[in-house]
Design a protein around this motif. Structure first.
Motif, PDB file in Angstrom:
ATOM      1  N   MET A 171       0.831  -1.211   0.000  1.00  0.00           N
ATOM      2  CA  MET A 171       0.000   0.000   0.000  1.00  0.00           C
ATOM      3  C   MET A 171       0.865   1.261   0.000  1.00  0.00           C
ATOM      4  SD  MET A 171      -2.824   1.301   2.786  1.00  0.00           S
ATOM      5  CE  MET A 171      -1.597   2.161   3.782  1.00  0.00           C
ATOM      6  N   LEU A 172       0.535   2.211  -0.862  1.00  0.00           N
ATOM      7  CA  LEU A 172       1.254   3.489  -0.918  1.00  0.00           C
ATOM      8  C   LEU A 172       0.728   4.427   0.169  1.00  0.00           C
ATOM      9  CD1 LEU A 172       1.280   4.254  -4.763  1.00  0.00           C
ATOM     10  CD2 LEU A 172       3.156   3.329  -3.380  1.00  0.00           C
ATOM     11  N   ILE A 173       1.634   5.206   0.742  1.00  0.00           N
ATOM     12  CA  ILE A 173       1.248   6.277   1.664  1.00  0.00           C
ATOM     13  C   ILE A 173       1.481   7.613   0.960  1.00  0.00           C
ATOM     14  CG2 ILE A 173       1.797   7.457   3.845  1.00  0.00           C
ATOM     15  CD1 ILE A 173       2.536   4.704   5.007  1.00  0.00           C
ATOM     16  N   GLN A 174       0.408   8.399   0.849  1.00  0.00           N
ATOM     17  CA  GLN A 174       0.495   9.716   0.206  1.00  0.00           C
ATOM     18  C   GLN A 174       0.274  10.794   1.263  1.00  0.00           C
ATOM     19  OE1 GLN A 174      -2.787  11.347  -2.473  1.00  0.00           O
ATOM     20  NE2 GLN A 174      -1.148  11.197  -4.011  1.00  0.00           N
ATOM     21  N   VAL A 175       1.018  11.874   1.201  1.00  0.00           N
ATOM     22  CA  VAL A 175       0.867  13.013   2.120  1.00  0.00           C
ATOM     23  C   VAL A 175       0.465  14.221   1.284  1.00  0.00           C
ATOM     24  CG1 VAL A 175       1.977  14.461   3.891  1.00  0.00           C
ATOM     25  CG2 VAL A 175       2.597  12.041   3.662  1.00  0.00           C
ATOM     26  N   ASP A 176      -0.560  14.957   1.748  1.00  0.00           N
ATOM     27  CA  ASP A 176      -1.169  15.981   0.926  1.00  0.00           C
ATOM     28  C   ASP A 176      -1.406  17.264   1.729  1.00  0.00           C
ATOM     29  OD1 ASP A 176      -4.323  16.112  -0.975  1.00  0.00           O
ATOM     30  OD2 ASP A 176      -2.529  17.377  -0.976  1.00  0.00           O
ATOM     31  N   GLY A 177      -0.608  18.303   1.381  1.00  0.00           N
ATOM     32  CA  GLY A 177      -0.836  19.603   2.011  1.00  0.00           C
ATOM     33  C   GLY A 177       0.413  20.137   2.681  1.00  0.00           C
ATOM     34  N   GLY A 178       0.935  21.237   2.158  1.00  0.00           N
ATOM     35  CA  GLY A 178       2.098  21.865   2.790  1.00  0.00           C
ATOM     36  C   GLY A 178       3.381  21.090   2.600  1.00  0.00           C
ATOM     37  N   CYS A 179       3.434  20.226   1.562  1.00  0.00           N
ATOM     38  CA  CYS A 179       4.673  19.481   1.279  1.00  0.00           C
ATOM     39  C   CYS A 179       5.612  20.362   0.458  1.00  0.00           C
ATOM     40  CB  CYS A 179       4.381  18.185   0.534  1.00  0.00           C
ATOM     41  SG  CYS A 179       3.395  17.015   1.496  1.00  0.00           S
ATOM     42  N   THR A 180       6.886  20.358   0.884  1.00  0.00           N
ATOM     43  CA  THR A 180       7.898  21.191   0.213  1.00  0.00           C
ATOM     44  C   THR A 180       9.189  20.376   0.094  1.00  0.00           C
ATOM     45  OG1 THR A 180       8.873  21.969   2.276  1.00  0.00           O
ATOM     46  CG2 THR A 180       6.953  23.197   1.445  1.00  0.00           C
ATOM     47  N   PRO A 181      10.148  20.853  -0.701  1.00  0.00           N
ATOM     48  CA  PRO A 181      11.444  20.166  -0.725  1.00  0.00           C
ATOM     49  C   PRO A 181      12.102  20.143   0.657  1.00  0.00           C
ATOM     50  CG  PRO A 181      11.228  21.606  -2.621  1.00  0.00           C
ATOM     51  CD  PRO A 181      10.075  21.917  -1.718  1.00  0.00           C
ATOM     52  N   GLU A 182      11.787  21.134   1.471  1.00  0.00           N
ATOM     53  CA  GLU A 182      12.408  21.228   2.802  1.00  0.00           C
ATOM     54  C   GLU A 182      11.910  20.136   3.737  1.00  0.00           C
ATOM     55  OE1 GLU A 182      11.152  23.878   1.054  1.00  0.00           O
ATOM     56  OE2 GLU A 182      13.225  24.337   0.408  1.00  0.00           O
ATOM     57  N   ASN A 183      10.608  19.805   3.692  1.00  0.00           N
ATOM     58  CA  ASN A 183      10.127  18.755   4.607  1.00  0.00           C
ATOM     59  C   ASN A 183      10.080  17.379   3.948  1.00  0.00           C
ATOM     60  OD1 ASN A 183       7.707  18.778   3.134  1.00  0.00           O
ATOM     61  ND2 ASN A 183       6.606  20.027   4.651  1.00  0.00           N
ATOM     62  N   THR A 184      10.363  17.303   2.644  1.00  0.00           N
ATOM     63  CA  THR A 184      10.339  16.014   1.940  1.00  0.00           C
ATOM     64  C   THR A 184      11.216  14.944   2.601  1.00  0.00           C
ATOM     65  OG1 THR A 184       9.700  16.923  -0.211  1.00  0.00           O
ATOM     66  CG2 THR A 184      10.951  14.874  -0.234  1.00  0.00           C
ATOM     67  N   PRO A 185      12.468  15.259   2.971  1.00  0.00           N
ATOM     68  CA  PRO A 185      13.310  14.190   3.559  1.00  0.00           C
ATOM     69  C   PRO A 185      12.672  13.517   4.771  1.00  0.00           C
ATOM     70  CG  PRO A 185      14.664  16.073   2.996  1.00  0.00           C
ATOM     71  CD  PRO A 185      13.239  16.520   2.809  1.00  0.00           C
ATOM     72  N   GLU A 186      12.096  14.321   5.680  1.00  0.00           N
ATOM     73  CA  GLU A 186      11.557  13.689   6.897  1.00  0.00           C
ATOM     74  C   GLU A 186      10.238  12.966   6.598  1.00  0.00           C
ATOM     75  OE1 GLU A 186       9.877  17.884   8.828  1.00  0.00           O
ATOM     76  OE2 GLU A 186      10.695  16.349  10.173  1.00  0.00           O
ATOM     77  N   LEU A 187       9.465  13.452   5.610  1.00  0.00           N
ATOM     78  CA  LEU A 187       8.209  12.771   5.270  1.00  0.00           C
ATOM     79  C   LEU A 187       8.500  11.414   4.642  1.00  0.00           C
ATOM     80  CD1 LEU A 187       6.104  15.733   3.827  1.00  0.00           C
ATOM     81  CD2 LEU A 187       6.232  14.881   6.180  1.00  0.00           C
ATOM     82  N   VAL A 188       9.515  11.376   3.765  1.00  0.00           N
ATOM     83  CA  VAL A 188       9.886  10.101   3.131  1.00  0.00           C
ATOM     84  C   VAL A 188      10.490   9.157   4.161  1.00  0.00           C
ATOM     85  CG1 VAL A 188      11.429   9.049   1.425  1.00  0.00           C
ATOM     86  CG2 VAL A 188      10.113  11.098   0.819  1.00  0.00           C
ATOM     87  N   ALA A 189      11.328   9.703   5.038  1.00  0.00           N
ATOM     88  CA  ALA A 189      11.940   8.865   6.094  1.00  0.00           C
ATOM     89  C   ALA A 189      10.860   8.280   7.010  1.00  0.00           C
ATOM     90  CB  ALA A 189      12.926   9.688   6.902  1.00  0.00           C
ATOM     91  N   ALA A 190       9.758   9.028   7.197  1.00  0.00           N
ATOM     92  CA  ALA A 190       8.677   8.557   8.079  1.00  0.00           C
ATOM     93  C   ALA A 190       7.829   7.477   7.399  1.00  0.00           C
ATOM     94  CB  ALA A 190       7.786   9.735   8.474  1.00  0.00           C
ATOM     95  N   GLY A 191       7.965   7.335   6.077  1.00  0.00           N
ATOM     96  CA  GLY A 191       7.236   6.272   5.394  1.00  0.00           C
ATOM     97  C   GLY A 191       6.407   6.715   4.205  1.00  0.00           C
ATOM     98  N   ALA A 192       6.436   7.999   3.859  1.00  0.00           N
ATOM     99  CA  ALA A 192       5.636   8.478   2.721  1.00  0.00           C
ATOM    100  C   ALA A 192       6.261   8.012   1.403  1.00  0.00           C
ATOM    101  CB  ALA A 192       5.553   9.999   2.749  1.00  0.00           C
ATOM    102  N   ASP A 193       5.407   7.528   0.499  1.00  0.00           N
ATOM    103  CA  ASP A 193       5.873   7.121  -0.833  1.00  0.00           C
ATOM    104  C   ASP A 193       5.589   8.188  -1.878  1.00  0.00           C
ATOM    105  OD1 ASP A 193       6.370   4.237  -0.134  1.00  0.00           O
ATOM    106  OD2 ASP A 193       4.248   4.420   0.413  1.00  0.00           O
ATOM    107  N   CYS A 194       4.494   8.936  -1.649  1.00  0.00           N
ATOM    108  CA  CYS A 194       4.016   9.892  -2.630  1.00  0.00           C
ATOM    109  C   CYS A 194       3.683  11.201  -1.922  1.00  0.00           C
ATOM    110  CB  CYS A 194       2.761   9.349  -3.324  1.00  0.00           C
ATOM    111  SG  CYS A 194       2.028  10.482  -4.499  1.00  0.00           S
ATOM    112  N   LEU A 195       4.206  12.294  -2.440  1.00  0.00           N
ATOM    113  CA  LEU A 195       3.867  13.608  -1.883  1.00  0.00           C
ATOM    114  C   LEU A 195       3.078  14.394  -2.918  1.00  0.00           C
ATOM    115  CD1 LEU A 195       7.207  14.686  -0.110  1.00  0.00           C
ATOM    116  CD2 LEU A 195       5.284  13.350   0.807  1.00  0.00           C
TER     117      LEU A 195
END
Ligand code: DX5
Ligand code: ZN
Length: 220
Positions: A171-195
């Motif tokens: 299953m893919l995890i998508q994060v939606d809202g306020g995603c930027t290159p600056e927070n991308t590393p921690e979102l991906v490290a937390a388990g997000a596949d798709c921003l």
């Protein structure tokens, strides 16, 4: 690990040049595009529906990731499927029969996702995870682009990633809202596949370079 996916939100594109904008996304090596459908009831904003998506479907090869921010989405999933959606995401808060609508979307031959508003616990979709292609963590209150990332969303991503690893590693995890290159590393490290990115993407042309900035950040 899975390939990082950026799904640009058209809410931040030039609505008067949508066909050109979609062509520009293909030229910028994007594979997905995020359609924010709003009905003025589930969220305090109105955007577009099946006729627009169907019109752009004729010329676009992108994967149409359709985010339904509408009440009782069961009324319209068939129309969105016919219009050419590839992924249909419904909100857990918008229907009384979430399992039934997920089965209906799969029966229509489409990928199925469930979105959770900020206050909705990840636990609410535990029993659906085995049958979902994607789960969407809303990291802003739905309705508008350009808002700030809600910090506790990071905890929800980690919690969802643990359930995904246990119950449905595909299953893919998508994060939606306020995603930027600056927070991308921690979102991906937390388990997000798709921003999903609207303002942090479309407001920073050239798009191909901006896409690469996100991809590099996902590898950081
Ligand atoms: C909000 C939408 C989001 C939004 C993202 O209701 O679901 O997809 O367009 O826009 P940014 O990236 O600007 O927060
Ligand atoms: Zn969205």
């Amino acid at each position: 690990s899975r390939e990082f996916i950026l799904s640009p939100s058209l809410l931040s594109c030039d609505f008067g040049r949508m066909a050109e904008e979609l062509e520009a996304l293909e030229a910028a090596d994007l594979k997905w595009v995020h359609w924010d459908v709003m009905d003025g009831r589930f969220v305090p904003n109105i955007t577009l529906g099946p006729p627009i998506i169907g019109a752009l479907r004729k010329t676009s090869k992108l994967y149409f990731d359709v985010h339904l921010m509408i009440e009782e989405p069961e009324r319209y999933v068939e129309e969105f499927a016919k219009a050419g959606a590839d992924m249909i995401v419904v909100h857990a808060e918008a229907t009384n029969h979430l399992e039934r609508i997920c089965a209906q979307i799969k029966d229509l031959g489409k990928d199925v996702g469930v979105a959770l508003n900020p206050a909705t616990p990840v636990e609410n979709i535990r029993y659906l995870i085995p049958q979902l292609d994607m789960a969407l963590i809303m990291s802003v209150n739905p309705g508008f682009g350009g808002q700030g990332f809600i910090p506790f969303s990071l905890d929800k991503i980690k919690e969802l990633a643990a359930l995904r690893d246990e119950l449905n590693p595909e299953m893919l995890i998508q994060v939606d809202g306020g995603c930027t290159p600056e927070n991308t590393p921690e979102l991906v490290a937390a388990g997000a596949d798709c921003l999903v990115s609207g303002s942090a993407f479309f407001k920073f042309p050239p798009l191909k370079e901006r896409h690469q900035v996100f991809k590099d950040a996902a590898k950081a």
